[in-house]
Motif scaffolding. Structure first.
Motif, PDB file in Angstrom:
ATOM      1  N   GLY A   1      93.060  33.252  72.269  1.00  0.00           N
ATOM      2  CA  GLY A   1      92.583  33.860  73.500  1.00  0.00           C
ATOM      3  C   GLY A   1      91.119  34.261  73.507  1.00  0.00           C
ATOM      4  N   LYS A   2      90.395  33.882  72.466  1.00  0.00           N
ATOM      5  CA  LYS A   2      88.983  34.260  72.394  1.00  0.00           C
ATOM      6  C   LYS A   2      88.106  33.020  72.259  1.00  0.00           C
ATOM      7  CE  LYS A   2      89.783  38.829  70.385  1.00  0.00           C
ATOM      8  NZ  LYS A   2      89.416  39.766  69.274  1.00  0.00           N
ATOM      9  N   GLU A   3      86.795  33.224  72.405  1.00  0.00           N
ATOM     10  CA  GLU A   3      85.860  32.120  72.297  1.00  0.00           C
ATOM     11  C   GLU A   3      85.602  31.760  70.831  1.00  0.00           C
ATOM     12  OE1 GLU A   3      83.279  32.863  76.396  1.00  0.00           O
ATOM     13  OE2 GLU A   3      82.322  33.065  74.443  1.00  0.00           O
ATOM     14  N   ARG A   4      85.163  30.534  70.645  1.00  0.00           N
ATOM     15  CA  ARG A   4      84.806  30.083  69.303  1.00  0.00           C
ATOM     16  C   ARG A   4      83.503  30.754  68.878  1.00  0.00           C
ATOM     17  NH1 ARG A   4      85.528  23.773  68.126  1.00  0.00           N
ATOM     18  NH2 ARG A   4      87.461  24.389  69.178  1.00  0.00           N
ATOM     19  N   GLU A   5      83.450  31.228  67.630  1.00  0.00           N
ATOM     20  CA  GLU A   5      82.266  31.897  67.120  1.00  0.00           C
ATOM     21  C   GLU A   5      81.829  31.288  65.797  1.00  0.00           C
ATOM     22  OE1 GLU A   5      82.720  35.915  65.812  1.00  0.00           O
ATOM     23  OE2 GLU A   5      84.728  35.592  64.998  1.00  0.00           O
ATOM     24  N   GLY A   6      80.522  31.241  65.586  1.00  0.00           N
ATOM     25  CA  GLY A   6      79.990  30.769  64.320  1.00  0.00           C
ATOM     26  C   GLY A   6      80.024  31.884  63.300  1.00  0.00           C
ATOM     27  N   ILE A   7      80.453  31.574  62.082  1.00  0.00           N
ATOM     28  CA  ILE A   7      80.550  32.614  61.062  1.00  0.00           C
ATOM     29  C   ILE A   7      79.726  32.322  59.819  1.00  0.00           C
ATOM     30  CG2 ILE A   7      82.788  33.523  61.798  1.00  0.00           C
ATOM     31  CD1 ILE A   7      84.058  31.802  59.569  1.00  0.00           C
ATOM     32  N   ALA A   8      79.449  31.046  59.537  1.00  0.00           N
ATOM     33  CA  ALA A   8      78.685  30.718  58.334  1.00  0.00           C
ATOM     34  C   ALA A   8      78.006  29.372  58.528  1.00  0.00           C
ATOM     35  CB  ALA A   8      79.590  30.698  57.104  1.00  0.00           C
ATOM     36  N   GLY A   9      76.771  29.286  58.041  1.00  0.00           N
ATOM     37  CA  GLY A   9      76.035  28.034  58.139  1.00  0.00           C
ATOM     38  C   GLY A   9      75.240  27.757  56.884  1.00  0.00           C
ATOM     39  N   ILE A  10      74.915  26.480  56.691  1.00  0.00           N
ATOM     40  CA  ILE A  10      74.136  26.083  55.535  1.00  0.00           C
ATOM     41  C   ILE A  10      73.222  24.944  55.924  1.00  0.00           C
ATOM     42  CG2 ILE A  10      75.952  24.509  54.726  1.00  0.00           C
ATOM     43  CD1 ILE A  10      75.150  25.316  51.841  1.00  0.00           C
ATOM     44  N   HIS A  11      71.992  24.969  55.423  1.00  0.00           N
ATOM     45  CA  HIS A  11      71.058  23.888  55.678  1.00  0.00           C
ATOM     46  C   HIS A  11      71.447  22.716  54.793  1.00  0.00           C
ATOM     47  CE1 HIS A  11      67.352  21.588  55.866  1.00  0.00           C
ATOM     48  NE2 HIS A  11      67.009  22.307  56.914  1.00  0.00           N
TER      49      HIS A  11
ATOM     50  N   PRO B   1      93.228  41.234  58.761  1.00  0.00           N
ATOM     51  CA  PRO B   1      94.007  40.666  59.875  1.00  0.00           C
ATOM     52  C   PRO B   1      93.124  40.117  60.992  1.00  0.00           C
ATOM     53  CG  PRO B   1      95.013  42.693  59.107  1.00  0.00           C
ATOM     54  CD  PRO B   1      93.708  42.552  58.360  1.00  0.00           C
ATOM     55  N   GLU B   2      91.969  40.715  61.208  1.00  0.00           N
ATOM     56  CA  GLU B   2      91.073  40.229  62.275  1.00  0.00           C
ATOM     57  C   GLU B   2      90.397  38.901  61.937  1.00  0.00           C
ATOM     58  OE1 GLU B   2      91.089  43.269  60.857  1.00  0.00           O
ATOM     59  OE2 GLU B   2      89.038  44.076  60.665  1.00  0.00           O
ATOM     60  N   ASP B   3      90.604  38.409  60.719  1.00  0.00           N
ATOM     61  CA  ASP B   3      90.112  37.075  60.363  1.00  0.00           C
ATOM     62  C   ASP B   3      91.077  35.981  60.806  1.00  0.00           C
ATOM     63  OD1 ASP B   3      89.000  38.492  57.262  1.00  0.00           O
ATOM     64  OD2 ASP B   3      87.751  37.982  59.007  1.00  0.00           O
ATOM     65  N   THR B   4      92.220  36.358  61.323  1.00  0.00           N
ATOM     66  CA  THR B   4      93.198  35.377  61.794  1.00  0.00           C
ATOM     67  C   THR B   4      92.602  34.550  62.920  1.00  0.00           C
ATOM     68  OG1 THR B   4      95.104  36.731  61.178  1.00  0.00           O
ATOM     69  CG2 THR B   4      95.438  35.105  62.927  1.00  0.00           C
ATOM     70  N   ALA B   5      92.601  33.222  62.738  1.00  0.00           N
ATOM     71  CA  ALA B   5      91.989  32.317  63.709  1.00  0.00           C
ATOM     72  C   ALA B   5      92.202  30.877  63.268  1.00  0.00           C
ATOM     73  CB  ALA B   5      90.492  32.602  63.830  1.00  0.00           C
ATOM     74  N   MET B   6      91.854  29.960  64.178  1.00  0.00           N
ATOM     75  CA  MET B   6      91.718  28.561  63.801  1.00  0.00           C
ATOM     76  C   MET B   6      90.290  28.383  63.313  1.00  0.00           C
ATOM     77  SD  MET B   6      93.390  25.675  63.684  1.00  0.00           S
ATOM     78  CE  MET B   6      94.653  25.619  64.971  1.00  0.00           C
ATOM     79  N   TYR B   7      90.140  27.775  62.154  1.00  0.00           N
ATOM     80  CA  TYR B   7      88.826  27.594  61.553  1.00  0.00           C
ATOM     81  C   TYR B   7      88.413  26.127  61.652  1.00  0.00           C
ATOM     82  CZ  TYR B   7      88.695  32.326  59.760  1.00  0.00           C
ATOM     83  OH  TYR B   7      88.647  33.711  59.661  1.00  0.00           O
ATOM     84  N   TYR B   8      87.145  25.932  62.028  1.00  0.00           N
ATOM     85  CA  TYR B   8      86.597  24.596  62.214  1.00  0.00           C
ATOM     86  C   TYR B   8      85.314  24.423  61.422  1.00  0.00           C
ATOM     87  CZ  TYR B   8      89.495  24.693  66.464  1.00  0.00           C
ATOM     88  OH  TYR B   8      90.548  24.792  67.356  1.00  0.00           O
ATOM     89  N   CYS B   9      85.092  23.224  60.897  1.00  0.00           N
ATOM     90  CA  CYS B   9      83.791  22.880  60.349  1.00  0.00           C
ATOM     91  C   CYS B   9      83.080  21.979  61.341  1.00  0.00           C
ATOM     92  CB  CYS B   9      83.911  22.218  58.990  1.00  0.00           C
ATOM     93  SG  CYS B   9      84.754  20.633  59.000  1.00  0.00           S
ATOM     94  N   ALA B  10      81.737  21.978  61.261  1.00  0.00           N
ATOM     95  CA  ALA B  10      80.960  21.205  62.215  1.00  0.00           C
ATOM     96  C   ALA B  10      79.616  20.829  61.614  1.00  0.00           C
ATOM     97  CB  ALA B  10      80.752  22.007  63.498  1.00  0.00           C
TER      98      ALA B  10
END
Length: 121
Positions: free
Chosen positions: A40-50, A86-95
């Motif tokens: 029910g929430k928007e997708r958010e970026g949590i970690a990135g790497i160059h 518990p608030e880390d519960t989500a679908m996780y995606y790489c991009a």
């Protein structure tokens, strides 16, 4: 082109390691990122790497608990998740993203995996 794995169910305080295998040459994309989308929430970026120099950056919500890394020889992106909540519960995606990937916004990433579910209870 990107396939995530490693999700599952874990108790609060536990750890998981997500993997993202790609057929893209990791050095030829400026940025790689992990995103998540809770129900029910928007997708958010949590970690990135160059992709070339390996510098990393994180959202405040996961800083100090999650670690992003890449293995260029295996064409694999990782996300080590410790001290899960518990608030880390989500679908996780790489991009994979281009020049603006440092902004860690979904709209600047071009290629996506299908996601892997993480549930923390």
């Amino acid at each position: 082109q990107l396939v995530e794995s490693g999700g599952g169910s874990v108790q609060a305080g536990g750890s998981l390691r997500l993997s993202c295998v790609t057929n893209i040459n990791m050095r030829k994309r400026y940025y790689w990122g992990w995103f998540r989308q809770p129900p029910g929430k928007e997708r958010e970026g949590i970690a990135g790497i160059h992709g070339l120099i390996g510098s990393t950056f994180y959202a405040d919500s996961v800083k100090g608990r999650f670690t992003i890394s890449q293995d260029n020889n295996k064409n694999t992106l990782y996300l080590q998740m410790d001290s899960l909540k518990p608030e880390d519960t989500a679908m996780y995606y790489c991009a994979a993203g281009g020049l603006e990937g440092w902004r860690l916004l979904p709209e600047v990433f071009d290629d996506w995996g299908q996601g892997t579910q993480v549930t923390v209870s």
